[in-house]
Write a protein that holds these residues in place. Sequence first.
Motif, short mmCIF file in Angstrom:
data_model
loop_
_atom_site.label_atom_id
_atom_site.label_comp_id
_atom_site.label_asym_id
_atom_site.label_seq_id
_atom_site.Cartn_x
_atom_site.Cartn_y
_atom_site.Cartn_z
N ASN A 103 0.83 -1.21 0.00
CA ASN A 103 0.00 0.00 0.00
C ASN A 103 0.86 1.27 0.00
N GLY A 104 2.12 1.16 0.36
CA GLY A 104 3.03 2.31 0.29
C GLY A 104 3.30 2.74 -1.14
N PHE A 105 2.97 1.88 -2.10
CA PHE A 105 3.18 2.20 -3.52
C PHE A 105 1.89 2.65 -4.18
N GLY A 106 0.79 2.72 -3.39
CA GLY A 106 -0.50 3.14 -3.95
C GLY A 106 -1.61 2.22 -3.50
N LYS A 107 -2.84 2.69 -3.74
CA LYS A 107 -4.03 1.96 -3.29
C LYS A 107 -4.08 0.54 -3.87
N TYR A 108 -3.67 0.42 -5.15
CA TYR A 108 -3.73 -0.88 -5.81
C TYR A 108 -2.58 -1.81 -5.40
N GLY A 109 -1.72 -1.29 -4.53
CA GLY A 109 -0.68 -2.15 -3.96
C GLY A 109 -1.19 -2.88 -2.72
N GLU A 110 -2.38 -2.48 -2.27
CA GLU A 110 -2.95 -3.15 -1.08
C GLU A 110 -3.13 -4.64 -1.39
N GLY A 111 -2.79 -5.47 -0.39
CA GLY A 111 -2.91 -6.91 -0.60
C GLY A 111 -1.60 -7.55 -1.04
N PHE A 112 -0.55 -6.71 -1.20
CA PHE A 112 0.76 -7.24 -1.61
C PHE A 112 1.85 -6.72 -0.68
N ILE A 113 2.96 -7.42 -0.69
CA ILE A 113 4.19 -6.88 -0.13
C ILE A 113 5.29 -6.97 -1.20
N ARG A 114 6.28 -6.11 -1.07
CA ARG A 114 7.41 -6.14 -2.00
C ARG A 114 8.66 -6.62 -1.27
N VAL A 115 9.33 -7.57 -1.93
CA VAL A 115 10.58 -8.10 -1.38
C VAL A 115 11.71 -7.77 -2.35
N GLY A 116 12.81 -7.25 -1.84
CA GLY A 116 13.99 -7.00 -2.68
C GLY A 116 14.89 -8.23 -2.64
N LEU A 117 15.32 -8.68 -3.82
CA LEU A 117 16.17 -9.89 -3.89
C LEU A 117 17.63 -9.47 -3.77
#
Length: 390
Positions: free
Chosen positions: A353-367
């Motif tokens: 959600n820190g990337f926008g409303k449509y990011g809700e429901g996800f997380i981002r992982v950096g490899l």
Amino acid sequence: MDYSEKLKNLPTQFFANLVGKVNKAIEDGRDVINLGQGNPDQPTPKHIVQALQKAVEDPDTHKYSPFRGLLELKEAVCDFYKKEYDVDVDPAHEVAILFGTKAGLIELPMCLLNPGDLMLLPDPGYPDYLSGVVLAGVEYDLFPLKAENHFLPDYNAISSDVLDSAKLLYLNYPNNPTGAVANLGFFNQTVKLAKKHEITVMHDFAYGAIGFDGKKPVSFLQVDGAKDIGVEMYTLSKTYNMAGWRVGFAVGNPTIIEAINLIQDHLYVSLFPAVQKAAIAALSGDQTCVKELVARYESRRNAFVDACKQIGWDVTAPKGSFFAWLPVPDGFTSQSFTDYLLDAADVAVAPGNGFGKYGEGFIRVGLLMDEARLVEAVQRIGNLGVFKNK
Ligand SMILES: Cc1ncc(COP(=O)(O)O)c(C=O)c1O
């Protein structure tokens, strides 16, 4: 003393908040596996560091740079685009040197729009795009990037009123945060749309070098007509692990390039010449280091995605960038799952959600860690048992 309205309106730096929380946990002595950031973990290749060392010994590099950067660097940029993408770029008129692409992304709305003009931004998207919106005093509309559209925009879903009033469109593939890639068909569609509605396009190609499964990401400038309506911004931060060096460039439409150069004439005197010389070494030197880096990210991605599948996490492997975009389990939001992972597993991720409303429901992982540590992070998450019922 008060701050200007502009400064007060700047968005809260999402990454700054995240870093604060994680640093606190580390200060408390916890063994945090930090997958929340986008900072390349590998060193800059040796030949580039050596080029800087050599350049810095030359007193000529201690002087002011030409305002718009070294012609030799612009020529290296053009040779790079020809070699990598078979795209012709004119070094004199179609290249602007940037203090990292972040500077260019933020300057562009100020260069092209007037207060109240409309620009279109992706949701989810790179949060710094919004800083440029506020500094230029412009309006923005967000268009969703949805999984069912492979995280590409559905232009048919944007009203023609919005398209007619929009003046600037930002795109970014390989995409931060979703890891999605674009193809030439999509970029062709974008050029058609932009011409029809008179919209300028900025393609953020920050992860341009990082494509998996043998597929090299395509440049926006590869499609006919792209240069009539837009520019592409490319950074050395990711391709050559040079995030701290602050060097990137914009290539494309000469009128837009002139606008970027003009604003930069007033803001800076271009980059430290020794950094420009090192950038030349990066772009025109042996590209084996880039191939090795992409192979490294791909094998990390494979190890990470396999480990996720083993714990029952239904994830899609990213096709490019060094990010994985993962659905949160039932019963969680992006934020609550992020907090839970930090509190219960000492694993830091970025909430979608820190990337926008449509990011809700996800997380981002950096490899951005070695495979063993990535797999350990997934195992720690697996031990929480949240995926058992899936
Ligand atoms: C999508 C995207 N664009 C641009 C940037 C900025 O890169 P730099 O300013 O280092 O060139 C980043 C950095 O993380 C990014 O993720």
